[in-house]
Design a protein around this motif. Structure first.
Motif, PDB file in Angstrom:
ATOM      1  N   GLN A 121       0.828  -1.198   0.000  1.00  8.71           N
ATOM      2  CA  GLN A 121       0.000   0.000   0.000  1.00  8.71           C
ATOM      3  C   GLN A 121       0.863   1.249   0.000  1.00  8.71           C
ATOM      4  OE1 GLN A 121      -3.448   0.158  -0.245  1.00  8.71           O
ATOM      5  NE2 GLN A 121      -3.012   2.325  -0.569  1.00  8.71           N
ATOM      6  N   GLU A 122       1.952   1.240   0.788  1.00  8.51           N
ATOM      7  CA  GLU A 122       2.862   2.387   0.814  1.00  8.51           C
ATOM      8  C   GLU A 122       3.512   2.604  -0.550  1.00  8.51           C
ATOM      9  OE1 GLU A 122       3.564   4.691   3.114  1.00  8.51           O
ATOM     10  OE2 GLU A 122       1.905   3.873   4.250  1.00  8.51           O
ATOM     11  N   ASN A 125       0.966   4.329  -2.600  1.00  9.38           N
ATOM     12  CA  ASN A 125       0.838   5.715  -2.150  1.00  9.38           C
ATOM     13  C   ASN A 125       1.969   6.585  -2.685  1.00  9.38           C
ATOM     14  OD1 ASN A 125      -1.415   4.927  -0.736  1.00  9.38           O
ATOM     15  ND2 ASN A 125      -0.418   4.897   1.260  1.00  9.38           N
ATOM     16  N   ARG A 126       3.191   6.047  -2.651  1.00 14.34           N
ATOM     17  CA  ARG A 126       4.345   6.808  -3.147  1.00 14.34           C
ATOM     18  C   ARG A 126       4.225   7.070  -4.640  1.00 14.34           C
ATOM     19  NH1 ARG A 126       7.097   3.299   0.432  1.00 14.34           N
ATOM     20  NH2 ARG A 126       7.703   1.932  -1.288  1.00 14.34           N
ATOM     21  N   ARG A 128       1.389   7.175  -6.412  1.00 12.77           N
ATOM     22  CA  ARG A 128       0.299   8.129  -6.606  1.00 12.77           C
ATOM     23  C   ARG A 128       0.762   9.556  -6.304  1.00 12.77           C
ATOM     24  NH1 ARG A 128      -2.677   7.255  -2.243  1.00 12.77           N
ATOM     25  NH2 ARG A 128      -1.828   9.149  -1.338  1.00 12.77           N
ATOM     26  N   TYR A 178      -6.496  14.005  -1.916  1.00  6.28           N
ATOM     27  CA  TYR A 178      -6.114  12.612  -1.693  1.00  6.28           C
ATOM     28  C   TYR A 178      -4.867  12.246  -2.496  1.00  6.28           C
ATOM     29  CZ  TYR A 178      -6.228   7.536  -2.233  1.00  6.28           C
ATOM     30  OH  TYR A 178      -5.882   6.204  -2.290  1.00  6.28           O
ATOM     31  N   GLU A 179      -4.685  12.879  -3.654  1.00 11.92           N
ATOM     32  CA  GLU A 179      -3.588  12.468  -4.537  1.00 11.92           C
ATOM     33  C   GLU A 179      -2.268  13.185  -4.230  1.00 11.92           C
ATOM     34  OE1 GLU A 179      -4.370  11.973  -8.640  1.00 11.92           O
ATOM     35  OE2 GLU A 179      -6.375  11.169  -8.344  1.00 11.92           O
ATOM     36  N   GLU A 181      -1.866  15.406  -1.587  1.00 13.36           N
ATOM     37  CA  GLU A 181      -1.826  15.622  -0.136  1.00 13.36           C
ATOM     38  C   GLU A 181      -1.622  17.087   0.247  1.00 13.36           C
ATOM     39  OE1 GLU A 181       0.926  12.896   1.612  1.00 13.36           O
ATOM     40  OE2 GLU A 181      -0.045  11.120   0.746  1.00 13.36           O
TER      41      GLU A 181
END
Length: 204
Positions: A121-122, A125-126, A128, A178-179, A181
């Protein structure tokens, strides 16, 4: 391959003398609770008589022709993978990306197809965040008018589309994208239009 009922594999008869045809059953995770459970006013006033934990966490109890059986609840074992499953066996209860089991991660993120471990997931996230950062233009190229009175709300930093389902009365509402931050303020712009139609009735 064992016998099936409604597409699910029958694993075997439950050998417990407390069971009888027609007894009520409630599932609580993998635990099977038997006997009448009474709820009144949102509170339980009578618990089930007893509970049984299946040999495998994905199995659940089902009465078949008056006899209680263990039935396979894992969608992968049954040959019909689903986006969202109630329970999976240990072999198939793994991260959708790397295949790691739950013991190998401290946090599991629910997602389509099952769950994703924290490391995977991380990584997403990175990626994205990096893609969002690449869309951000320098301050000297930024024109706030590009984000005024738009049909769809977009982040003024990375241009990501913003959900406005609960913001129809927003006025300088603080939000975080969300994208990318980053923070921004959201205002709902409303317009009024008018329609007139000739009336048949005339003033004397």
């Amino acid at each position: 391959m064992g016998k099936r009922i409604d597409g699910e594999i029958i694993r075997g008869v439950i050998n417990d003398p407390r069971l009888f045809p027609g007894i009520e059953r409630v599932r609580s995770g993998s635990t099977q609770m038997f006997g009448k459970r009474i709820i009144q006013g949102g509170k339980c006033i009578q618990e089930c008589d007893f509970e049984i934990t299946p040999p495998e966490k994905s199995w659940y109890s089902k009465e078949i022709d008056g006899v209680w059986h263990w039935v396979e609840g894992c969608d992968h074992c049954n040959g019909e993978p689903k986006e969202w499953a109630y329970s999976r066996c240990q072999k198939h209860d793994v991260c959708v990306d790397c295949g790691g089991d739950r013991k190998s991660t401290t946090t599991a993120w629910g997602c389509s197809g099952g769950w994703r471990c924290n490391d995977c997931q991380e990584k997403i996230n990175r990626q994205r965040l990096a893609e969002a950062e690449a869309r951000i233009v320098p301050d000297d190229e930024y024109d706030e008018m590009d984000f005024w009175h738009e049909d769809e709300a977009r982040c003024p930093w990375c241009k990501a589309e913003i959900s406005t389902d609960e913001s129809y009365d927003a006025c300088q509402e603080e939000h975080k994208c969300y994208e990318c931050e980053r923070h921004f303020k959201l205002t709902a712009e409303h317009s009024v239009s008018w329609t007139t139609i000739r009336s048949v009735k005339q003033v004397a």
